[in-house]
Design an enzyme around this catalytic site. Sequence first.
Site, mmCIF file in Angstrom:
data_model
loop_
_atom_site.group_PDB
_atom_site.id
_atom_site.type_symbol
_atom_site.label_atom_id
_atom_site.label_comp_id
_atom_site.label_asym_id
_atom_site.label_seq_id
_atom_site.Cartn_x
_atom_site.Cartn_y
_atom_site.Cartn_z
ATOM 1 N N GLY A 33 -10.614 12.723 40.138
ATOM 2 C CA GLY A 33 -11.557 11.571 40.487
ATOM 3 C C GLY A 33 -11.152 10.103 39.801
ATOM 4 N N HIS A 37 -0.648 3.877 48.108
ATOM 5 C CA HIS A 37 -1.054 5.257 48.255
ATOM 6 C C HIS A 37 -1.027 5.701 49.605
ATOM 7 C CE1 HIS A 37 -3.730 8.919 46.677
ATOM 8 N NE2 HIS A 37 -3.814 8.762 48.048
ATOM 9 N N ARG A 55 -8.235 20.939 48.974
ATOM 10 C CA ARG A 55 -9.562 20.923 49.854
ATOM 11 C C ARG A 55 -9.624 20.072 50.965
ATOM 12 N NH1 ARG A 55 -10.872 15.728 48.037
ATOM 13 N NH2 ARG A 55 -10.215 15.179 45.909
HETATM 14 P P1 ADP Z 1 -6.824 11.521 40.636
HETATM 15 O O1 ADP Z 1 -6.472 13.100 40.630
HETATM 16 O O2 ADP Z 1 -7.681 11.365 39.496
HETATM 17 O O3 ADP Z 1 -7.310 11.082 41.876
HETATM 18 P P2 ADP Z 1 -3.990 10.567 40.925
HETATM 19 O O4 ADP Z 1 -2.765 11.355 40.200
HETATM 20 O O5 ADP Z 1 -4.261 11.307 42.238
HETATM 21 O O6 ADP Z 1 -5.389 11.130 40.003
HETATM 22 O O7 ADP Z 1 -4.294 9.305 40.782
HETATM 23 C C1 ADP Z 1 -5.117 8.237 41.333
HETATM 24 C C2 ADP Z 1 -4.640 6.947 41.548
HETATM 25 O O8 ADP Z 1 -4.185 6.392 40.341
HETATM 26 C C3 ADP Z 1 -3.569 6.721 42.499
HETATM 27 O O9 ADP Z 1 -3.889 6.508 43.781
HETATM 28 C C4 ADP Z 1 -2.950 5.437 41.968
HETATM 29 O O10 ADP Z 1 -3.780 4.317 42.325
HETATM 30 C C5 ADP Z 1 -2.840 5.522 40.218
HETATM 31 N N1 ADP Z 1 -1.718 6.131 39.861
HETATM 32 C C6 ADP Z 1 -1.633 7.334 39.497
HETATM 33 N N2 ADP Z 1 -0.368 7.759 39.054
HETATM 34 C C7 ADP Z 1 0.256 6.245 38.938
HETATM 35 C C8 ADP Z 1 1.610 5.953 38.417
HETATM 36 N N3 ADP Z 1 2.489 6.858 38.092
HETATM 37 N N4 ADP Z 1 1.961 4.516 38.662
HETATM 38 C C9 ADP Z 1 1.037 3.910 39.321
HETATM 39 N N5 ADP Z 1 -0.220 4.160 39.591
HETATM 40 C C10 ADP Z 1 -0.482 5.540 39.626
#
Ligand code: ADP
Length: 447
Positions: A165, A209, A292
């Site tokens: 989240g 993303h 999911r």
């Molecule tokens: P969650 O499970 O909380 O959604 P994520 O790992 O999918 O966490 O990361 C969510 C968002 O955080 C990504 O879409 C991106 O915007 C940012 N993010 C995560 N990891 C990185 C990274 N290594 N570098 C830059 N932004 C990141």
Amino acid sequence: MFDTVLIANRGEIALRILRACRMLDLRVVAICSEADRDSPWLRKADQVLCIGPAAAGQSYLDHNAILYAARETGAGAIHPGYGFLSENADFAEKVEAEGLVFIGPGPQVIRQMGDKIAAKAAMQAAGVPCVPGPSAALPEDAAAIRDMAVALGFPVIVKAAGGGGGRGMRVVHSPEALDTAVPLTREEARKAFGNPTLYLEKYLDRPRHVEIQVLCDNHGNAIHLGDRDCSLQRRHQKVIEEAPAPGIPRSAIEELGALCTRACRQIGYRGLGTFEFLYQDGIFAFIEMNTRVQVEHPVTEMVTGIDLVRAQILLAMGQPLPWRQDDINIEGHAIECRINAEDPETFLPSPGRIARIDLPGGPGVRVDTHMVQGAVVPPNYDAMIGKLITHGADRADALRRMEHALSETTIEGIRTNIPFHSRLLRDPAVREGGPTIHHLEAVLAAK
Ligand code: ADP
């Protein structure tokens, strides 16, 4: 195999799942909390059980209450939707132990992908490119952590292994800052996810993303349904999504999709899933897998013509995939705007009763919402009350339809982020396509 599905969720996704069940002639059991008792969508279900008070911990997150409801109503399967218990391996295990079907992958896979360190290690082993960083938990020792970060190179991002989240992560620019950032994030992670384990990743400064949708059966078959771009985010939460991701060579997506399906076979994945990547300088880097259905699944449905939730249920019944990779065609372009009950300027939640609602329509316009006139948005849950999705022959077409769909929408009695979406769609970088994950925050900061 089962003729009754209990939907362990609420709101727009619960209604979306009900619609998929109807396509399969399945009986539907809905559950609700006391706060949702009068929610109009519940009348569409065959049976409704109020399982507890407004607090999610005592209703939508209460394993025993939900299992009791399943037993009482003769449900043969539980669909968890997204959020709540959808990625809870313990719950999936209990569902299976009751002899019921959990509509999702097996508990072991949920557990493995829910631990982001284990997930990255599995992806590395399967040859999926990952964001640089050690696939190991951060040690306790501050000096050892500094050494790891220096080896990786600043800036780095400290992330919770059990995070989700968009919470439980912190960007760090220097070794000194690391000494305070790590304990802070650890404490947040322990409180929010019950798991203080952290890991380190290279912080990418201007990625997009991009994610890949997959479908897998129990018979060793896996296909991908192309990509989605979810770069428009506020506080790491997606605001607008689209399919396909603009400006990325289709051959690169095909290659990445093939890697994902291979990884699915390797980890024994079943059902519907999403591989999330950051994309920068022509390189994809895996960040996590969602086991999911996702909020943004409709944009993929619009461009592929496939009902993903229906497919997910059929796969949970053990049916083989009815498509091969060659059968999947991406047609046109789709965009989704998440409609939130919130102030369009301050983003403060705006719960209340819907006094009037007027929804858009016409070719290529889809509305996924459980909202009707008189419905109440309780203050207890997520502010998202629905999604507006448009499909067009190309991106310009889909954008134009979205602008009109937004302008046709009237919701009175609560505030919504519709004016915010309308403004955002006029932003030059959004019109151009392919902004980075930081773009939306930059637009807001400039205001
Ligand atoms: P969650 O499970 O909380 O959604 P994520 O790992 O999918 O966490 O990361 C969510 C968002 O955080 C990504 O879409 C991106 O915007 C940012 N993010 C995560 N990891 C990185 C990274 N290594 N570098 C830059 N932004 C990141």
